[in-house]
Design an enzyme around this catalytic site. Sequence first.
Site, PDB file in Angstrom:
ATOM      1  N   ASP A   8       4.170   3.129  37.090  1.00  0.00           N
ATOM      2  CA  ASP A   8       4.230   2.084  36.050  1.00  0.00           C
ATOM      3  C   ASP A   8       3.395   1.074  36.771  1.00  0.00           C
ATOM      4  O   ASP A   8       2.533   1.213  37.661  1.00  0.00           O
ATOM      5  CB  ASP A   8       5.660   1.318  35.853  1.00  0.00           C
ATOM      6  CG  ASP A   8       6.208   0.665  37.321  1.00  0.00           C
ATOM      7  OD1 ASP A   8       5.549   0.867  38.296  1.00  0.00           O
ATOM      8  OD2 ASP A   8       7.283  -0.023  37.295  1.00  0.00           O
ATOM      9  N   HIS A   9       3.274  -0.166  35.879  1.00  0.00           N
ATOM     10  CA  HIS A   9       2.306  -1.381  36.420  1.00  0.00           C
ATOM     11  C   HIS A   9       2.349  -1.577  37.791  1.00  0.00           C
ATOM     12  O   HIS A   9       1.368  -1.842  38.485  1.00  0.00           O
ATOM     13  CB  HIS A   9       2.212  -2.382  35.463  1.00  0.00           C
ATOM     14  CG  HIS A   9       3.694  -2.984  35.476  1.00  0.00           C
ATOM     15  ND1 HIS A   9       4.785  -2.322  34.917  1.00  0.00           N
ATOM     16  CD2 HIS A   9       4.364  -4.192  36.051  1.00  0.00           C
ATOM     17  CE1 HIS A   9       5.890  -2.943  35.219  1.00  0.00           C
ATOM     18  NE2 HIS A   9       5.542  -3.971  35.698  1.00  0.00           N
ATOM     19  N   CYS A  65       6.745   3.301  41.535  1.00  0.00           N
ATOM     20  CA  CYS A  65       6.949   1.929  40.571  1.00  0.00           C
ATOM     21  C   CYS A  65       6.889   0.977  41.816  1.00  0.00           C
ATOM     22  O   CYS A  65       6.213   1.117  42.905  1.00  0.00           O
ATOM     23  CB  CYS A  65       8.222   2.138  39.999  1.00  0.00           C
ATOM     24  SG  CYS A  65       9.695   2.438  41.040  1.00  0.00           S
ATOM     25  N   GLY A  66       7.580  -0.105  41.591  1.00  0.00           N
ATOM     26  CA  GLY A  66       7.568  -1.389  42.760  1.00  0.00           C
ATOM     27  C   GLY A  66       8.377  -1.125  43.766  1.00  0.00           C
ATOM     28  O   GLY A  66       7.713  -0.872  45.091  1.00  0.00           O
ATOM     29  N   THR A  67       9.678  -0.457  43.615  1.00  0.00           N
ATOM     30  CA  THR A  67      10.566  -0.155  44.711  1.00  0.00           C
ATOM     31  C   THR A  67      10.516   1.113  44.981  1.00  0.00           C
ATOM     32  O   THR A  67      11.084   1.769  45.729  1.00  0.00           O
ATOM     33  CB  THR A  67      11.990  -0.820  44.566  1.00  0.00           C
ATOM     34  OG1 THR A  67      12.304  -0.249  43.036  1.00  0.00           O
ATOM     35  CG2 THR A  67      11.767  -2.139  44.330  1.00  0.00           C
ATOM     36  N   GLY A  68      10.125   2.225  44.046  1.00  0.00           N
ATOM     37  CA  GLY A  68      10.476   3.476  43.895  1.00  0.00           C
ATOM     38  C   GLY A  68      12.086   3.723  43.365  1.00  0.00           C
ATOM     39  O   GLY A  68      12.282   4.843  43.024  1.00  0.00           O
ATOM     40  N   ILE A  69      12.817   2.708  43.290  1.00  0.00           N
ATOM     41  CA  ILE A  69      14.088   3.185  43.077  1.00  0.00           C
ATOM     42  C   ILE A  69      14.394   3.589  41.337  1.00  0.00           C
ATOM     43  O   ILE A  69      15.194   4.559  40.964  1.00  0.00           O
ATOM     44  CB  ILE A  69      14.763   1.965  43.056  1.00  0.00           C
ATOM     45  CG1 ILE A  69      15.171   1.462  44.625  1.00  0.00           C
ATOM     46  CG2 ILE A  69      16.581   1.929  42.654  1.00  0.00           C
ATOM     47  CD1 ILE A  69      15.662   0.379  44.967  1.00  0.00           C
ATOM     48  N   GLY A  70      13.714   2.903  40.620  1.00  0.00           N
ATOM     49  CA  GLY A  70      13.915   3.188  39.198  1.00  0.00           C
ATOM     50  C   GLY A  70      13.362   4.439  38.816  1.00  0.00           C
ATOM     51  O   GLY A  70      14.060   5.126  38.067  1.00  0.00           O
ATOM     52  N   MET A  71      12.133   4.678  39.267  1.00  0.00           N
ATOM     53  CA  MET A  71      11.536   6.151  39.019  1.00  0.00           C
ATOM     54  C   MET A  71      12.327   7.261  39.559  1.00  0.00           C
ATOM     55  O   MET A  71      12.634   8.323  38.973  1.00  0.00           O
ATOM     56  CB  MET A  71      10.300   6.246  39.731  1.00  0.00           C
ATOM     57  CG  MET A  71       9.014   5.574  39.171  1.00  0.00           C
ATOM     58  SD  MET A  71       8.526   6.198  37.441  1.00  0.00           S
ATOM     59  CE  MET A  71       7.083   5.468  37.546  1.00  0.00           C
ATOM     60  N   HIS A  98      14.840  19.816  54.250  1.00  0.00           N
ATOM     61  CA  HIS A  98      15.847  19.876  53.950  1.00  0.00           C
ATOM     62  C   HIS A  98      16.373  19.929  52.377  1.00  0.00           C
ATOM     63  O   HIS A  98      17.272  20.532  52.095  1.00  0.00           O
ATOM     64  CB  HIS A  98      16.835  18.735  54.559  1.00  0.00           C
ATOM     65  CG  HIS A  98      16.798  18.596  56.142  1.00  0.00           C
ATOM     66  ND1 HIS A  98      17.935  17.923  56.823  1.00  0.00           N
ATOM     67  CD2 HIS A  98      16.085  19.417  56.884  1.00  0.00           C
ATOM     68  CE1 HIS A  98      17.347  18.334  58.174  1.00  0.00           C
ATOM     69  NE2 HIS A  98      16.600  18.952  58.319  1.00  0.00           N
ATOM     70  N   ARG A 132      20.844  27.139  55.580  1.00  0.00           N
ATOM     71  CA  ARG A 132      21.995  26.256  55.329  1.00  0.00           C
ATOM     72  C   ARG A 132      21.688  25.134  54.211  1.00  0.00           C
ATOM     73  O   ARG A 132      22.530  24.800  53.377  1.00  0.00           O
ATOM     74  CB  ARG A 132      22.617  25.588  56.422  1.00  0.00           C
ATOM     75  CG  ARG A 132      21.744  24.493  57.085  1.00  0.00           C
ATOM     76  CD  ARG A 132      22.390  24.100  58.162  1.00  0.00           C
ATOM     77  NE  ARG A 132      21.512  22.919  58.879  1.00  0.00           N
ATOM     78  CZ  ARG A 132      20.326  23.183  59.600  1.00  0.00           C
ATOM     79  NH1 ARG A 132      19.781  24.227  59.739  1.00  0.00           N
ATOM     80  NH2 ARG A 132      19.660  22.087  60.031  1.00  0.00           N
ATOM     81  N   HIS A 133      20.236  25.001  54.003  1.00  0.00           N
ATOM     82  CA  HIS A 133      20.075  23.686  52.973  1.00  0.00           C
ATOM     83  C   HIS A 133      20.001  24.517  51.857  1.00  0.00           C
ATOM     84  O   HIS A 133      20.234  23.667  50.619  1.00  0.00           O
ATOM     85  CB  HIS A 133      18.670  23.259  53.439  1.00  0.00           C
ATOM     86  CG  HIS A 133      18.593  22.563  54.815  1.00  0.00           C
ATOM     87  ND1 HIS A 133      19.245  21.883  55.131  1.00  0.00           N
ATOM     88  CD2 HIS A 133      17.825  22.990  55.985  1.00  0.00           C
ATOM     89  CE1 HIS A 133      19.071  21.347  56.456  1.00  0.00           C
ATOM     90  NE2 HIS A 133      18.451  21.965  56.920  1.00  0.00           N
TER      91      HIS A 133
HETATM   92  C1  RB5 Z   1       8.800  -3.338  37.625  1.00  0.00           C
HETATM   93  O1  RB5 Z   1       8.949  -4.982  37.846  1.00  0.00           O
HETATM   94  C2  RB5 Z   1       9.851  -3.032  38.498  1.00  0.00           C
HETATM   95  O2  RB5 Z   1      11.296  -3.385  38.280  1.00  0.00           O
HETATM   96  C3  RB5 Z   1       9.516  -1.512  38.747  1.00  0.00           C
HETATM   97  O3  RB5 Z   1       8.472  -1.190  39.166  1.00  0.00           O
HETATM   98  C4  RB5 Z   1      10.526  -0.807  39.730  1.00  0.00           C
HETATM   99  O4  RB5 Z   1      10.511  -1.215  40.917  1.00  0.00           O
HETATM  100  C5  RB5 Z   1      11.721  -0.479  39.371  1.00  0.00           C
HETATM  101  O5  RB5 Z   1      12.730   0.218  39.738  1.00  0.00           O
END
Ligand code: RB5
Length: 157
Positions: A8-9, A65-71, A98, A132-133
């Site tokens: 993303d951006h 993405c910013g944190t990688g969490i959303g992706m 693994h 096992r994995h």
């Molecule tokens: C965008 O501001 C941010 O929310 C996105 O890049 C990402 O970190 C979401 O998990």
Amino acid sequence: MKIAIASDHAGFGLKNRILRFLAEKKMEPLDLGANGRDSVDYPDYAIEVAESVSKGKLDRGILICGTGIGMSIAANKFPGVRAALCHNALTAEASRRHNDANILVLGERVLDEETAVQIVGIWLETEFEAGRHQRRLDKIRAIEEARPIGPRSSGGC
Ligand code: RB5
């Protein structure tokens, strides 16, 4: 290896750095955007890559993405996708050995570029250990197919 990369951006800068690194390795990844810092929605890019990995049209994907969490959350909705959010060499290696991760997820706001490049290099070169994995991945696949299998089994970490 057929591989695509998307961000993303918030991951756009790191995507460009990873693209340079992959070019140095003579790899030709498909760049599926985003194309700048204008605000976009990360699920749109996760869907593009994860759906292709899920359908076998791509071997691997890299999402940023910013944190990688959303992706990570979005990509892991697709059957057969094992998207791993990695922060260092240890998680990059384990995600392949693994978890047989087929999508690597990175967070531009939490990683320095040097570490991110190191993660990508390790992730591309490390083989799945199976054994096992594989049994554990079979259990995840069974969840996707809504028919969990077998009792708990242990032995080895
Ligand atoms: C965008 O501001 C941010 O929310 C996105 O890049 C990402 O970190 C979401 O998990």
